[in-house]
Design a protein around this motif. Structure first.
Motif, short mmCIF file in Angstrom:
data_model
loop_
_atom_site.label_atom_id
_atom_site.label_comp_id
_atom_site.label_asym_id
_atom_site.label_seq_id
_atom_site.Cartn_x
_atom_site.Cartn_y
_atom_site.Cartn_z
N SER A 1 0.85 -1.20 0.00
CA SER A 1 0.00 0.00 0.00
C SER A 1 0.88 1.24 0.00
N GLY B 1 0.39 5.47 0.44
CA GLY B 1 -0.52 6.56 0.75
C GLY B 1 -0.11 7.83 0.02
N ASP C 1 2.31 4.65 4.08
CA ASP C 1 1.37 3.61 3.73
C ASP C 1 -0.01 3.94 4.30
N GLN C 2 -0.94 3.03 4.19
CA GLN C 2 -2.31 3.32 4.59
C GLN C 2 -2.51 3.33 6.11
N GLU C 3 -1.48 2.99 6.86
CA GLU C 3 -1.55 3.07 8.32
C GLU C 3 -0.80 4.29 8.86
N SER D 1 -3.10 5.56 11.48
CA SER D 1 -4.23 5.99 10.66
C SER D 1 -3.69 6.50 9.33
N PRO D 2 -4.45 6.44 8.25
CA PRO D 2 -3.99 7.04 7.00
C PRO D 2 -3.72 8.54 7.17
N SER E 1 -3.26 13.52 10.27
CA SER E 1 -4.28 12.49 10.15
C SER E 1 -5.64 13.10 10.49
N LYS F 1 -1.62 3.30 -5.76
CA LYS F 1 -1.71 2.73 -4.41
C LYS F 1 -0.81 1.52 -4.22
#
Length: 265
Positions: free
Chosen positions: A25, A27, A41-43, A66-67, A83, A249
């Motif tokens: 992933s 971001g 990334d998406q986290e 969190s994204p 975020s 992505k």
């Protein structure tokens, strides 16, 4: 600053690849002022590739995951993240050591939709509760400016996707409307009728965004623009001093900025 764009199509652009990576992933992507490549990334975890080398990298994992809606590495020696879900900003040094972390939960704010690090370590915030643009001194906990954007952006359904300060101009990406330009005292300067649904990419006096397989380059001072076929179809673009990256992505590819890319006919 023109609000009507004139477009041309560029020829003879030669792309020289420097790095590519496929990841589970991706971001947001940015470069620092030495063209090191940063991506989240998406986290909300952040990776930096120094000179694009696999064996020369660094990694940061925030305590609260969190994204990210904003990720900036280019303007200063500091890295800035925001975020929206967590209502949290973080500032890291260039080695990704945390310097400041805070939730934007104070009686002065409602729900913050967009945030960006401006000049002199002042933070721009868009409060969607009352549609106000705020300039906040996080070190002193004080609001320096409070501008109602509904006096600038026409009535109707709108929100702010991103704020960026670049060369003393504040770029406000209003979803499905375009990009509004203010000076850093919140005075209106102009409007670009460009719909951008990814992180803004700015280089000198140029704004870059993707439209299908094309990279669109706009001189935001004159309003002139041109379209260049990208080396691969991507949803987003990021740019540094001498490097440009196209990413989806799942994949990122970087290239040297080719000769003639910013030449307008």
């Amino acid at each position: 600053m023109a609000s009507v764009l004139s477009a041309s199509k560029a020829q003879d652009i030669v792309w020289e690849a420097t790095f590519s990576d496929s990841l589970p992933s991706i971001g947001l992507v940015d470069y620092d002022n030495k063209d090191n490549l940063f991506y989240s990334d998406q986290e909300g975890n952040i990776t930096v590739r120094y000179h694009f080398a696999d064996d020369s990298s660094n990694y940061y994992s925030p305590a609260y995951q969190s994204p990210l809606q904003q990720f900036e590495a280019a303007k200063t020696v500091n890295i800035f993240t925001f975020s929206r879900d967590l209502q949290r900003i973080e500032i890291l040094d260039r080695f990704m050591v945390p310097l400041y972390s805070s939730r934007l939960i104070t009686p002065d704010f409602g729900n913050i939709r967009a945030a960006s690090l401006g000049n002199n370590l002042k933070v721009w915030l868009f409060d969607e509760t009352n549609y106000h643009l705020l300039q906040w001194d996080y070190q002193r906990g004080s609001i320096l400016q409070n501008q109602p954007l509904n006096l600038i952006i026409p009535e109707g359904e709108w929100t702010v996707e991103e704020i960026v300060e670049h060369k003393n101009i504040v770029f406000i990406n209003a979803k499905d409307k375009g990009i509004y330009l203010l000076d850093n005292q919140s005075n209106y300067l102009g409007f670009l009728p460009i719909i951008v649904d990814h992180k803004l990419a700015l280089h000198g006096n140029f704004l870059l965004h993707m439209e299908g397989k094309y990279l669109v380059i706009t001189d935001y001072l004159s309003g002139k623009s041109k379209r260049v076929e990208a080396p691969f179809k991507s949803s987003s673009v990021a740019i540094g001093k001498k490097m440009i990256g196209f990413y989806t992505k799942k994949r990122i590819c970087t290239y040297k900025i080719p000769d003639g890319l910013f030449t307008m006919e």
